[in-house]
Design a protein around this motif. Sequence first.
Motif, PDB file in Angstrom:
ATOM      1  N   VAL A 446       0.445  -1.254  -0.175  1.00 58.32           N
ATOM      2  CA  VAL A 446       0.089   0.213   0.089  1.00 58.32           C
ATOM      3  C   VAL A 446       1.093   1.448   0.029  1.00 58.32           C
ATOM      4  O   VAL A 446       2.061   1.635   0.629  1.00 58.32           O
ATOM      5  CB  VAL A 446      -0.832   0.034   0.668  1.00 58.32           C
ATOM      6  N   LEU A 447       0.644   2.107  -1.040  1.00 62.73           N
ATOM      7  CA  LEU A 447       0.814   3.411  -0.841  1.00 62.73           C
ATOM      8  C   LEU A 447       0.312   4.453  -0.669  1.00 62.73           C
ATOM      9  O   LEU A 447      -1.232   4.441  -1.014  1.00 62.73           O
ATOM     10  CB  LEU A 447       1.890   2.998  -2.624  1.00 62.73           C
ATOM     11  N   SER A 448       0.556   5.698   0.400  1.00 59.56           N
ATOM     12  CA  SER A 448      -0.481   6.165   0.677  1.00 59.56           C
ATOM     13  C   SER A 448       0.525   7.788   1.320  1.00 59.56           C
ATOM     14  O   SER A 448       1.242   7.172   1.147  1.00 59.56           O
ATOM     15  CB  SER A 448      -2.091   6.258   1.627  1.00 59.56           C
ATOM     16  N   THR A 449      -0.659   8.980   1.401  1.00 57.80           N
ATOM     17  CA  THR A 449      -0.490  10.354   1.594  1.00 57.80           C
ATOM     18  C   THR A 449      -0.773  10.330   2.874  1.00 57.80           C
ATOM     19  O   THR A 449      -1.885   9.854   3.598  1.00 57.80           O
ATOM     20  CB  THR A 449       0.384  11.337   0.763  1.00 57.80           C
ATOM     21  N   LEU A 450      -0.130  11.392   3.930  1.00 57.30           N
ATOM     22  CA  LEU A 450      -0.267  12.219   5.034  1.00 57.30           C
ATOM     23  C   LEU A 450      -0.318  13.199   5.241  1.00 57.30           C
ATOM     24  O   LEU A 450       0.666  13.208   4.905  1.00 57.30           O
ATOM     25  CB  LEU A 450       0.008  10.968   6.118  1.00 57.30           C
ATOM     26  N   HIS A 451      -0.954  14.070   6.002  1.00 55.01           N
ATOM     27  CA  HIS A 451      -0.188  15.334   6.557  1.00 55.01           C
ATOM     28  C   HIS A 451      -0.080  15.342   7.373  1.00 55.01           C
ATOM     29  O   HIS A 451      -0.289  15.225   9.183  1.00 55.01           O
ATOM     30  CB  HIS A 451      -1.893  16.334   6.192  1.00 55.01           C
ATOM     31  N   THR A 452       1.728  15.413   7.918  1.00 48.52           N
ATOM     32  CA  THR A 452       2.158  15.171   9.389  1.00 48.52           C
ATOM     33  C   THR A 452       3.512  16.336   9.384  1.00 48.52           C
ATOM     34  O   THR A 452       3.940  16.445   7.847  1.00 48.52           O
ATOM     35  CB  THR A 452       2.807  14.551  10.011  1.00 48.52           C
ATOM     36  N   ASN A 453       3.779  16.877  10.138  1.00 46.37           N
ATOM     37  CA  ASN A 453       5.151  17.698   9.528  1.00 46.37           C
ATOM     38  C   ASN A 453       6.777  16.982   9.621  1.00 46.37           C
ATOM     39  O   ASN A 453       6.915  17.238   8.585  1.00 46.37           O
ATOM     40  CB  ASN A 453       4.849  18.899  10.970  1.00 46.37           C
ATOM     41  N   ASP A 454       6.335  15.928  10.030  1.00 48.08           N
ATOM     42  CA  ASP A 454       7.904  15.241   9.669  1.00 48.08           C
ATOM     43  C   ASP A 454       7.457  13.308  10.092  1.00 48.08           C
ATOM     44  O   ASP A 454       6.506  13.028  10.065  1.00 48.08           O
ATOM     45  CB  ASP A 454       8.977  15.542  10.638  1.00 48.08           C
ATOM     46  N   ALA A 455       8.382  12.222   9.073  1.00 49.33           N
ATOM     47  CA  ALA A 455       8.353  11.060   9.680  1.00 49.33           C
ATOM     48  C   ALA A 455       8.006  10.342  11.080  1.00 49.33           C
ATOM     49  O   ALA A 455       6.825   9.732  11.045  1.00 49.33           O
ATOM     50  CB  ALA A 455       9.292  10.467   9.448  1.00 49.33           C
ATOM     51  N   PRO A 456       8.771  10.606  12.244  1.00 52.57           N
ATOM     52  CA  PRO A 456       8.160   9.730  13.131  1.00 52.57           C
ATOM     53  C   PRO A 456       7.013  11.082  13.766  1.00 52.57           C
ATOM     54  O   PRO A 456       6.442   9.910  14.388  1.00 52.57           O
ATOM     55  CB  PRO A 456       9.000  10.576  14.168  1.00 52.57           C
ATOM     56  N   SER A 457       6.022  12.041  13.175  1.00 55.01           N
ATOM     57  CA  SER A 457       5.018  12.699  13.449  1.00 55.01           C
ATOM     58  C   SER A 457       3.941  11.201  13.286  1.00 55.01           C
ATOM     59  O   SER A 457       2.789  11.391  13.530  1.00 55.01           O
ATOM     60  CB  SER A 457       4.587  13.746  13.554  1.00 55.01           C
ATOM     61  N   THR A 458       4.020  11.078  12.062  1.00 58.69           N
ATOM     62  CA  THR A 458       3.000   9.608  11.183  1.00 58.69           C
ATOM     63  C   THR A 458       2.536   9.319  11.757  1.00 58.69           C
ATOM     64  O   THR A 458       1.832   8.557  11.969  1.00 58.69           O
ATOM     65  CB  THR A 458       4.088   9.368   9.819  1.00 58.69           C
ATOM     66  N   ILE A 459       3.960   8.106  13.349  1.00 56.22           N
ATOM     67  CA  ILE A 459       3.212   6.971  13.931  1.00 56.22           C
ATOM     68  C   ILE A 459       2.266   7.618  14.958  1.00 56.22           C
ATOM     69  O   ILE A 459       1.309   6.681  15.190  1.00 56.22           O
ATOM     70  CB  ILE A 459       4.589   6.220  14.119  1.00 56.22           C
ATOM     71  N   THR A 460       2.504   8.553  15.708  1.00 55.83           N
ATOM     72  CA  THR A 460       2.192   8.748  16.195  1.00 55.83           C
ATOM     73  C   THR A 460       0.281   9.180  15.608  1.00 55.83           C
ATOM     74  O   THR A 460      -0.642   8.998  16.401  1.00 55.83           O
ATOM     75  CB  THR A 460       2.279   9.590  17.309  1.00 55.83           C
ATOM     76  N   ARG A 461       0.645   9.929  14.600  1.00 57.31           N
ATOM     77  CA  ARG A 461      -1.077  10.399  13.904  1.00 57.31           C
ATOM     78  C   ARG A 461      -1.501   8.930  13.524  1.00 57.31           C
ATOM     79  O   ARG A 461      -2.667   9.149  13.328  1.00 57.31           O
ATOM     80  CB  ARG A 461      -0.661  11.090  12.614  1.00 57.31           C
ATOM     81  N   LEU A 462      -1.126   8.193  13.129  1.00 56.82           N
ATOM     82  CA  LEU A 462      -1.813   6.953  13.389  1.00 56.82           C
ATOM     83  C   LEU A 462      -2.593   6.747  14.290  1.00 56.82           C
ATOM     84  O   LEU A 462      -4.400   5.991  14.543  1.00 56.82           O
ATOM     85  CB  LEU A 462      -1.027   5.760  12.148  1.00 56.82           C
ATOM     86  N   ASN A 463      -2.044   7.202  15.446  1.00 55.67           N
ATOM     87  CA  ASN A 463      -2.606   5.923  16.613  1.00 55.67           C
ATOM     88  C   ASN A 463      -3.850   6.907  16.889  1.00 55.67           C
ATOM     89  O   ASN A 463      -5.061   6.331  17.218  1.00 55.67           O
ATOM     90  CB  ASN A 463      -1.203   6.112  17.833  1.00 55.67           C
ATOM     91  N   GLU A 464      -3.428   8.240  17.002  1.00 55.92           N
ATOM     92  CA  GLU A 464      -4.412   9.227  16.904  1.00 55.92           C
ATOM     93  C   GLU A 464      -5.955   8.854  15.625  1.00 55.92           C
ATOM     94  O   GLU A 464      -7.115   9.383  16.119  1.00 55.92           O
ATOM     95  CB  GLU A 464      -4.105  10.516  16.339  1.00 55.92           C
ATOM     96  N   MET A 465      -5.585   8.392  14.645  1.00 52.80           N
ATOM     97  CA  MET A 465      -6.608   8.104  13.549  1.00 52.80           C
ATOM     98  C   MET A 465      -7.925   6.810  14.354  1.00 52.80           C
ATOM     99  O   MET A 465      -8.700   6.543  13.776  1.00 52.80           O
ATOM    100  CB  MET A 465      -6.066   8.613  12.409  1.00 52.80           C
ATOM    101  N   GLY A 466      -6.570   6.349  15.591  1.00 44.39           N
ATOM    102  CA  GLY A 466      -7.690   4.923  14.946  1.00 44.39           C
ATOM    103  C   GLY A 466      -6.799   3.731  14.952  1.00 44.39           C
ATOM    104  O   GLY A 466      -7.597   2.843  15.640  1.00 44.39           O
ATOM    105  N   VAL A 467      -5.830   3.879  14.301  1.00 49.04           N
ATOM    106  CA  VAL A 467      -4.937   2.998  14.100  1.00 49.04           C
ATOM    107  C   VAL A 467      -4.507   1.672  15.008  1.00 49.04           C
ATOM    108  O   VAL A 467      -3.827   2.089  15.943  1.00 49.04           O
ATOM    109  CB  VAL A 467      -4.540   2.803  12.543  1.00 49.04           C
ATOM    110  N   GLU A 468      -4.309   1.406  15.160  1.00 53.54           N
ATOM    111  CA  GLU A 468      -4.635   0.135  16.170  1.00 53.54           C
ATOM    112  C   GLU A 468      -2.374   0.174  16.565  1.00 53.54           C
ATOM    113  O   GLU A 468      -2.366  -0.040  15.246  1.00 53.54           O
ATOM    114  CB  GLU A 468      -4.716  -1.419  16.492  1.00 53.54           C
ATOM    115  N   PRO A 469      -1.949   0.198  17.767  1.00 55.53           N
ATOM    116  CA  PRO A 469      -0.613   0.640  17.563  1.00 55.53           C
ATOM    117  C   PRO A 469       0.220  -0.422  17.012  1.00 55.53           C
ATOM    118  O   PRO A 469       1.575  -0.458  16.620  1.00 55.53           O
ATOM    119  CB  PRO A 469      -0.298   0.507  18.890  1.00 55.53           C
ATOM    120  N   PHE A 470      -0.361  -1.968  17.324  1.00 55.34           N
ATOM    121  CA  PHE A 470       0.380  -3.158  17.063  1.00 55.34           C
ATOM    122  C   PHE A 470       0.108  -3.028  15.659  1.00 55.34           C
ATOM    123  O   PHE A 470       1.329  -4.019  14.621  1.00 55.34           O
ATOM    124  CB  PHE A 470      -0.228  -4.307  17.963  1.00 55.34           C
TER     125      PHE A 470
END
Length: 599
Positions: A446-470
């Motif tokens: 899967v390839l996709s885009t997301l709106h965050t300021n940098d790469a590490p922020s993307t992991i926490t952003r996915l958690n905030e969107m409801g994706v399970e951390p594991f």
Amino acid sequence: MDNERPPTLRTVGSAGEETTARAGGEPLRPSVGVNATAELVLDLLAATGLVPTDKLALVRGRTGHGSLAQAIVDEGVASSDGIARSLAVRFQVPLVDLALTGFEKEAAEQIPLHVLERVVAIPFAFADGTLRIAVADPGNLHGIDELRLATRYPLELGVASREDILHEIKRLARASEAFGTRAVLEEVDADLGTSEDEAADLEVDDGISDAPLVRLVNSVIFQAAEDGASDIHFEPQEDALVVRFRVDGVLQEMQRIPKRMAPGVTTRLKVLAKLDIAERRKPQDGRISLNAAAAGRMLDVRVATLPTVEGEKVVMRLLDKSRRAPTLEELGLSDAMRVQLSEIIAKPTGALLVTGPTGSGKSTTLYASLTTINRPEINIITVEDPVEYRLNGVNQVQINQRAGLTFATALRSILRSDPDVVMVGEIRDGETAKISIEAALTGHFVLSTLHTNDAPSTITRLNEMGVEPFLTGAAVSGIMAQRLARKLCSHCCEMYQPSVDELLQSRVSPDVAMASDGMGFYRKCGCPRCNQTGYRGRVGIYQLLTMTEELAQLAVARAPREEIERAALAGGMKTMWDDGLAKVAAGLTSVEELARILV
């Protein structure tokens, strides 16, 4: 071809005679084709030994598929300016920089446009009764004969870059087609008279009363296409309708249309986009398909209106449908980062997320990745809004909100269509995020885009969107953050050594400033080629995070962004500042531009 033959001298007279000879008195045989001079350049390049023989052979092999001179430029063997300089020395004629000299309209009109297009030449000035003309190929004797026969004035030849000549010919063609904005404004002004009631009358699209207004709108759109603008803003203000173009990510004011013409211009744009011309109280959006042949672009234009206190603001996003998707090599990635990214997209499963603000080139990076992995044995399906590039062999789905075709609904249908690779244009909500991440765990890439300021922020952003951390740690293979910085104009930039204080004033961190002390950087100056901005084109600034076991564990533990960043940096990830400073040191951009987009 003998590389030692003496230079050619040419004098062209008004009476029709032409004397062409070599220094030894030997007559010069007529050119056998338009590629003769390009062959001369290839021979000169071969004599230097600076260009590999296989590269030159590749260029010669493209002779039957178009201009050999263009093939030389496309293959990176020589630049258009470099070819012009070589020919100027070889034929002992002046080198003309059209970007600096420009051309006189009266001089350019002395020879028919179709002759100039065929020969690739542009008359640029009169001097003592002589017509000065710049040609791309001084060895094309038949073309020069055609120029001589097309005018009653004697000619004085010069050599200019083929790219510059074609650019000026396009400008001349636009002027000859009555797309001159000033003349059209005067015509519209005459039609409107002085009353606002007459201006409102033009809101009826009868195809006759608004003919001058149509040409005014056309002139703005085609000028934007020629300038390479990504957006056009029509902004109503107290005294005028201001037109601004976004070029290389920065808005520039281009012209001011009289206030009383604003209703007619806005209505014309709404008619083109098939919007409700009577509705002025709420935002609307639509689309226009245009063939900007003069600029060589097929445009898909997204139109959005916004009611303001001064009237309706209209924004047009220009998408070039005729351009091809780039490759990974053309993105401007460092060698190490390109190797890492190639390894990520070669995997059969997982997810590559590209993040950054709007207009940072995220979709372009995804298309470059798809171009790399696209092959007949895999099924690639994309869901986009809008479809920016057309890719052969790829199934591309266009989002249609009115029909209920959203990213989430389209993604569900795509997963039932046996895909190997799925590209989601943008993860906008939690539902799309969950489906995308789960798809990466079930045998898809899967390839996709997301709106965050940098790469590490993307992991926490996915958690905030409801994706399970594991799921995040297990599914995500890599995250790329990026920005687009304006490239320094290669014709006017200058080298300098900034002091630590100058770097600090440019918002560079103290540690980086101390480490950069004494380094040679480049800065903008400004010239006609870059419209005095000092910049021309853009280059990507990147940060690539490769998912490791340690980062996956931090994602499962819902670690804060700072902790994830420290672990990624310890694992070899570079910051965008690191990548940007490398491009500053290479002369691609400036410290000021880097500070503008990253701080």
